[in-house]
Design a protein around this motif. Structure first.
Motif, PDB file in Angstrom:
ATOM      1  N   GLU A  78      -6.467   2.224   5.539  1.00  0.00           N
ATOM      2  CA  GLU A  78      -7.352   1.747   4.466  1.00  0.00           C
ATOM      3  C   GLU A  78      -8.545   2.668   4.270  1.00  0.00           C
ATOM      4  O   GLU A  78      -9.145   2.705   3.211  1.00  0.00           O
ATOM      5  CB  GLU A  78      -7.906   0.343   4.821  1.00  0.00           C
ATOM      6  CG  GLU A  78      -6.863  -0.716   4.980  1.00  0.00           C
ATOM      7  CD  GLU A  78      -7.460  -2.129   4.971  1.00  0.00           C
ATOM      8  OE1 GLU A  78      -8.536  -2.316   4.353  1.00  0.00           O
ATOM      9  OE2 GLU A  78      -6.845  -3.020   5.586  1.00  0.00           O
ATOM     10  N   ASP A  79      -8.900   3.363   5.330  1.00  0.00           N
ATOM     11  CA  ASP A  79     -10.102   4.191   5.316  1.00  0.00           C
ATOM     12  C   ASP A  79      -9.881   5.469   4.507  1.00  0.00           C
ATOM     13  O   ASP A  79      -8.890   6.166   4.701  1.00  0.00           O
ATOM     14  CB  ASP A  79     -10.486   4.530   6.758  1.00  0.00           C
ATOM     15  CG  ASP A  79     -11.724   5.385   6.835  1.00  0.00           C
ATOM     16  OD1 ASP A  79     -12.823   4.833   6.677  1.00  0.00           O
ATOM     17  OD2 ASP A  79     -11.575   6.621   7.021  1.00  0.00           O
ATOM     18  N   ALA A 125      -7.263   3.230  -1.570  1.00  0.00           N
ATOM     19  CA  ALA A 125      -8.273   2.337  -0.982  1.00  0.00           C
ATOM     20  C   ALA A 125      -8.665   1.230  -1.965  1.00  0.00           C
ATOM     21  O   ALA A 125      -8.862   0.075  -1.576  1.00  0.00           O
ATOM     22  CB  ALA A 125      -9.506   3.137  -0.560  1.00  0.00           C
ATOM     23  N   TYR A 164      -6.088  -1.837  -1.427  1.00  0.00           N
ATOM     24  CA  TYR A 164      -6.867  -2.616  -0.460  1.00  0.00           C
ATOM     25  C   TYR A 164      -8.123  -3.260  -1.031  1.00  0.00           C
ATOM     26  O   TYR A 164      -8.837  -3.981  -0.329  1.00  0.00           O
ATOM     27  CB  TYR A 164      -7.233  -1.723   0.728  1.00  0.00           C
ATOM     28  CG  TYR A 164      -6.034  -1.315   1.566  1.00  0.00           C
ATOM     29  CD1 TYR A 164      -5.289  -2.278   2.246  1.00  0.00           C
ATOM     30  CD2 TYR A 164      -5.645   0.017   1.677  1.00  0.00           C
ATOM     31  CE1 TYR A 164      -4.201  -1.916   3.023  1.00  0.00           C
ATOM     32  CE2 TYR A 164      -4.555   0.396   2.456  1.00  0.00           C
ATOM     33  CZ  TYR A 164      -3.841  -0.582   3.130  1.00  0.00           C
ATOM     34  OH  TYR A 164      -2.755  -0.228   3.901  1.00  0.00           O
ATOM     35  N   HIS A 190     -11.004  -1.962  -1.831  1.00  0.00           N
ATOM     36  CA  HIS A 190     -12.287  -1.447  -1.390  1.00  0.00           C
ATOM     37  C   HIS A 190     -13.108  -0.944  -2.574  1.00  0.00           C
ATOM     38  O   HIS A 190     -12.593  -0.768  -3.673  1.00  0.00           O
ATOM     39  CB  HIS A 190     -12.097  -0.328  -0.362  1.00  0.00           C
ATOM     40  CG  HIS A 190     -11.539  -0.823   0.934  1.00  0.00           C
ATOM     41  ND1 HIS A 190     -12.104  -1.875   1.636  1.00  0.00           N
ATOM     42  CD2 HIS A 190     -10.448  -0.440   1.644  1.00  0.00           C
ATOM     43  CE1 HIS A 190     -11.400  -2.093   2.732  1.00  0.00           C
ATOM     44  NE2 HIS A 190     -10.384  -1.244   2.754  1.00  0.00           N
ATOM     45  N   ALA A 206       0.840  -1.208   0.000  1.00  0.00           N
ATOM     46  CA  ALA A 206       0.000   0.000   0.000  1.00  0.00           C
ATOM     47  C   ALA A 206       0.872   1.254   0.000  1.00  0.00           C
ATOM     48  O   ALA A 206       0.523   2.265  -0.609  1.00  0.00           O
ATOM     49  CB  ALA A 206      -0.936  -0.006   1.207  1.00  0.00           C
TER      50      ALA A 206
END
Length: 293
Positions: A108-109, A128, A132, A134, A32
């Motif tokens: 991640e948010d 994100a 990740y 998302h 990331a």
DNA sequence: CATGCGTGGCT
DNA sequence: TAGCCAAGCAT
């Protein structure tokens, strides 16, 4: 349009599976942090110029903590000629924040991502989604152009990102997270390789059959004019020239060296003041300048 | 919301 | 050749 969304999505996802570039930040080993580094470097800078600097940065600073342990000036130096060097400073500040507030782990948010220096709406969504997996709308200039053409029938999106565009992007985002992530990266890649600004390759476009712009005969852009940015003789060019001097030498440099690279004294001093204000340059002695600590 | 912020390649 | 453009952000 809603009824055809799933085939449009599938066409893009399938196209990406076949045509995605093997970019350095798309390796299996990419973290990331690497994604964040690549995204910040790619803000307004072409892929081909980012690649070598990305390799050097990620090899030298494999984690946020590794970068945070160095002076910010080293980040600026290693930035090289990517342009907009404030990004290097912000990446260093982001690395410090990640170390201090997130236990060294890139959050991640999206809201936590957005709180990091240099991370705006696009970059937060990109990390994100791409790092990740998302489900978020990812709206960069490529995606905006593809959506403008396919759904609005216009050559280019309006200058500013609108709420309507966000809603439109959410509307075509697949429900399934994994599919949504592949759609997001795929539509962006499509904009970069096929649905380009200058010379779109509609002949090989996988979504041509759904494209309002193509159906309308590819009408020229007729929206509000974007202001064209001049460069030669501007403060920006002067700042760039001054900072280049400091990047290329080891230690501090005297003011006479800086004076030698820009004729106009008023503009040069204004530019240097700006660099000092921005913390891109530090005053380390009497008429002595260096990259910051 | 408009503006400032680097750099270089392409048409 | 002089714009135009390139995975934006902060103010």
């Amino acid at each position: 349009m809603v009824a055809s969304s799933s085939s449009l999505n599938a066409a893009v996802v399938d196209w990406y599976a076949l045509h995605a570039r093997a970019l350095p930040w798309r390796r299996d080993s990419t973290t990331a942090w690497h994604v964040l580094v690549s995204e910040v470097m790619l803000q307004q800078t072409p892929v081909e110029r980012v690649t070598p600097v990305y390799e050097e940065w990620t090899s030298r600073w494999p984690t946020p903590s590794a970068l945070a342990a160095e002076p910010s000036g080293e980040a600026v130096r290693a930035w090289g000629r990517l342009g907009y060097p404030r990004r290097a400073l912000r990446l260093h500040a982001a690395a410090t924040a990640i170390r201090d507030r997130h236990d060294g782990v890139v959050p991640e948010d999206v809201d936590e991502l957005r709180a990091l220096p240099g991370v705006g709406e696009y970059t937060a969504a990109a990390v994100a989604v791409f790092a990740y997996g998302h489900r978020h709308a990812v709206l960069d200039t490529n995606v905006r152009r593809v959506l403008a053409r396919v759904f609005d029938g216009t050559a280019l999106p309006a200058p500013g990102l609108t709420a309507a565009e966000r809603a439109q992007a959410l509307g075509v985002l697949p429900d399934d997270r994994s599919t949504a992530a592949r759609w997001s990266i795929g539509v962006m890649e499509l904009g970069a390789l096929v649905c380009t600004a200058r010379s779109p390759r509609c002949g090989v476009c996988p979504v041509r059959e759904w494209c309002r712009w193509y159906d309308a005969g590819r009408p020229a852009y007729d929206g509000p004019l974007r202001r064209t940015q001049t460069y030669a003789g501007t403060d920006r060019q002067c700042r760039g020239r001054l900072l280049a001097v400091l990047r290329e030498v080891e230690g501090p440099v005297g003011g006479e060296v800086l004076r030698a690279v820009w004729e106009d004294a008023t503009q040069r001093e204004r530019a240097l003041d700006g660099l000092l204000d921005d913390r891109l340059v530090a005053l380390v002695g009497d008429d002595l300048y260096a990259l910051p600590d």
